[in-house]
Design a protein around this motif. Sequence first.
Motif, PDB file in Angstrom:
ATOM      1  N   UNK A  38       7.587  -3.199 -11.129  1.00 43.25           N
ATOM      2  CA  UNK A  38       6.644  -2.955 -12.209  1.00 43.25           C
ATOM      3  C   UNK A  38       5.586  -1.965 -11.742  1.00 43.25           C
ATOM      4  N   UNK A  39       5.440  -0.886 -12.500  1.00 42.74           N
ATOM      5  CA  UNK A  39       4.531   0.191 -12.085  1.00 42.74           C
ATOM      6  C   UNK A  39       3.106  -0.310 -11.911  1.00 42.74           C
ATOM      7  N   UNK A  40       2.648  -1.220 -12.791  1.00 41.03           N
ATOM      8  CA  UNK A  40       1.274  -1.702 -12.708  1.00 41.03           C
ATOM      9  C   UNK A  40       0.964  -2.386 -11.392  1.00 41.03           C
ATOM     10  N   UNK A  41       1.946  -3.071 -10.818  1.00 38.05           N
ATOM     11  CA  UNK A  41       1.751  -3.738  -9.532  1.00 38.05           C
ATOM     12  C   UNK A  41       1.974  -2.769  -8.370  1.00 38.05           C
ATOM     13  N   UNK A  42       3.036  -1.995  -8.445  1.00 39.86           N
ATOM     14  CA  UNK A  42       3.368  -1.098  -7.337  1.00 39.86           C
ATOM     15  C   UNK A  42       2.315  -0.013  -7.155  1.00 39.86           C
ATOM     16  N   UNK A  43       1.740   0.469  -8.247  1.00 41.23           N
ATOM     17  CA  UNK A  43       0.724   1.516  -8.129  1.00 41.23           C
ATOM     18  C   UNK A  43      -0.507   1.030  -7.373  1.00 41.23           C
ATOM     19  N   UNK A  44      -0.805  -0.256  -7.449  1.00 40.41           N
ATOM     20  CA  UNK A  44      -1.950  -0.786  -6.699  1.00 40.41           C
ATOM     21  C   UNK A  44      -1.697  -0.689  -5.201  1.00 40.41           C
ATOM     22  N   UNK A  45      -0.491  -1.049  -4.784  1.00 41.95           N
ATOM     23  CA  UNK A  45      -0.154  -0.971  -3.363  1.00 41.95           C
ATOM     24  C   UNK A  45      -0.112   0.476  -2.890  1.00 41.95           C
ATOM     25  N   UNK A  46       0.522   1.329  -3.674  1.00 38.86           N
ATOM     26  CA  UNK A  46       0.619   2.740  -3.300  1.00 38.86           C
ATOM     27  C   UNK A  46      -0.763   3.380  -3.291  1.00 38.86           C
ATOM     28  N   UNK A  47      -1.623   2.973  -4.229  1.00 36.99           N
ATOM     29  CA  UNK A  47      -2.986   3.500  -4.258  1.00 36.99           C
ATOM     30  C   UNK A  47      -3.768   3.132  -3.012  1.00 36.99           C
ATOM     31  N   UNK A  48      -3.606   1.908  -2.524  1.00 39.85           N
ATOM     32  CA  UNK A  48      -4.296   1.496  -1.304  1.00 39.85           C
ATOM     33  C   UNK A  48      -3.800   2.294  -0.104  1.00 39.85           C
ATOM     34  N   UNK A  49      -2.488   2.437   0.010  1.00 43.47           N
ATOM     35  CA  UNK A  49      -1.923   3.209   1.113  1.00 43.47           C
ATOM     36  C   UNK A  49      -2.411   4.655   1.056  1.00 43.47           C
ATOM     37  N   UNK A  50      -2.485   5.199  -0.134  1.00 44.20           N
ATOM     38  CA  UNK A  50      -2.982   6.564  -0.315  1.00 44.20           C
ATOM     39  C   UNK A  50      -4.435   6.679   0.129  1.00 44.20           C
ATOM     40  N   UNK A  51      -5.252   5.678  -0.255  1.00 43.70           N
ATOM     41  CA  UNK A  51      -6.668   5.699   0.114  1.00 43.70           C
ATOM     42  C   UNK A  51      -6.861   5.600   1.623  1.00 43.70           C
ATOM     43  N   UNK A  52      -5.919   4.978   2.305  1.00 44.84           N
ATOM     44  CA  UNK A  52      -6.000   4.849   3.758  1.00 44.84           C
ATOM     45  C   UNK A  52      -5.449   6.066   4.490  1.00 44.84           C
ATOM     46  N   UNK A  53      -4.968   7.062   3.751  1.00 49.88           N
ATOM     47  CA  UNK A  53      -4.463   8.281   4.363  1.00 49.88           C
ATOM     48  C   UNK A  53      -3.064   8.158   4.921  1.00 49.88           C
ATOM     49  N   UNK A  54      -2.291   7.184   4.411  1.00 50.70           N
ATOM     50  CA  UNK A  54      -0.948   6.937   4.944  1.00 50.70           C
ATOM     51  C   UNK A  54       0.155   7.242   3.942  1.00 50.70           C
ATOM     52  N   UNK A  55      -0.164   7.974   2.889  1.00 50.04           N
ATOM     53  CA  UNK A  55       0.825   8.195   1.838  1.00 50.04           C
ATOM     54  C   UNK A  55       2.047   8.961   2.329  1.00 50.04           C
ATOM     55  N   UNK A  56       1.881   9.776   3.373  1.00 53.69           N
ATOM     56  CA  UNK A  56       3.019  10.514   3.911  1.00 53.69           C
ATOM     57  C   UNK A  56       3.798   9.741   4.954  1.00 53.69           C
ATOM     58  N   UNK A  57       3.331   8.530   5.267  1.00 57.13           N
ATOM     59  CA  UNK A  57       3.982   7.724   6.304  1.00 57.13           C
ATOM     60  C   UNK A  57       4.250   6.310   5.802  1.00 57.13           C
ATOM     61  N   UNK A  58       4.776   6.245   4.584  1.00 54.46           N
ATOM     62  CA  UNK A  58       5.060   4.950   3.996  1.00 54.46           C
ATOM     63  C   UNK A  58       6.534   4.851   3.607  1.00 54.46           C
ATOM     64  N   UNK A  59       7.037   3.639   3.589  1.00 52.85           N
ATOM     65  CA  UNK A  59       8.383   3.343   3.101  1.00 52.85           C
ATOM     66  C   UNK A  59       8.249   2.349   1.959  1.00 52.85           C
TER      67      UNK A  59
END
Length: 350
Positions: A38-59
């Motif tokens: 579900x995009x509403x849930x997954x976007x929260x996790x991806x948003x946190x990873x992005x805010x931590x500067x790890x968006x290019x190093x995530x699976x």
Amino acid sequence: MRPIRLPEPPGGFSGVPEIFEGGLYGAIRRAVVIGNGFAGAENQSIGLVRALGLSGRQSLYRVTRPRGGINEWLHWLPVSLHKKLEYLMWRICGERRFEVIVKGQKVMPRSVETSGLSDVLEADANHIAKMARETFEKDGPLLVVASGRDTISITSSIKRLAPDNVFVVQIQHPRSHLNRFDMVITPCHDYYPLTPHAQKQIPRFLRRWITPREPPGKNVILTVGALHQADSAALRNVASAWHDELAPLPKPLLVVNVGGPTRNCPYGKDLAKNLAGMLQNVLWSCGNVRISFSRRTPEKVSKILVREFSTNPKVFIWDGEGPNPHMGHLAWADAFVITADSEACLCNWC
């Protein structure tokens, strides 16, 4: 818009988790996001990873719950038990007898389209924990971020299997056993039942059944609303991507986001009729109106709005086909109408 900043831990939080002692960017260099589809849930996790500067190093891994047919009646089960039960029923009943869907009052064969394939790997706690242990010396600790009820058993298992190699963040309140996670990030409205105002509204004999039952602990961070990906950099990029479609529209641009029913926010034909009436009253002042439904929007609600506005040249209704315009709307809209089930409408008491 300012960049996302994580809130400080609540008062009384002492010390720093060992995994962060060397500084966040020095310790954490990779992340795993566990989604639920579900995009509403997954976007929260991806948003946190992005805010931590790890968006290019995530699976990205995903917990998939069986859907279609009788599975729609079993969504309350833990996902692991649900999968085992589906497999057992499939073996007993056979594929053709088991795969049915309920449409109205009729039982019909389930379409093959309901069981599509995904290129995202299925989340397996043993696999992720093993990977975290085997790569720890080379790559350091693994940040595991997840959101949604179906991910809880996976993340807690990962923490149990590799306690010294992972830092597990569960977004949205897991409702029990907060000590199974290193950190829980949840909107403050999840703790509304514990506020004095709520206590006056809840009969005393019911209070012990209202979750959460305890005040936030030292590993709980409260947010005003939900995490997201819409920081300034993302909005700049999406504004450019949607420029040709949204920039030429007459102003002001009004976006209407229609969600779906929740326990405290029931949806029905009356809501759709009231919303249609209110939009008709302001339509004269709008240059353009764009209406979007979520996959949770009841058909009886969407049908009324489509019937009311589908022939109006001022109104565009996204039918779910093509790219989701949500981020483009955030970048270009002048005003929003959002149904009350949204996180944006649940934090006015914080």
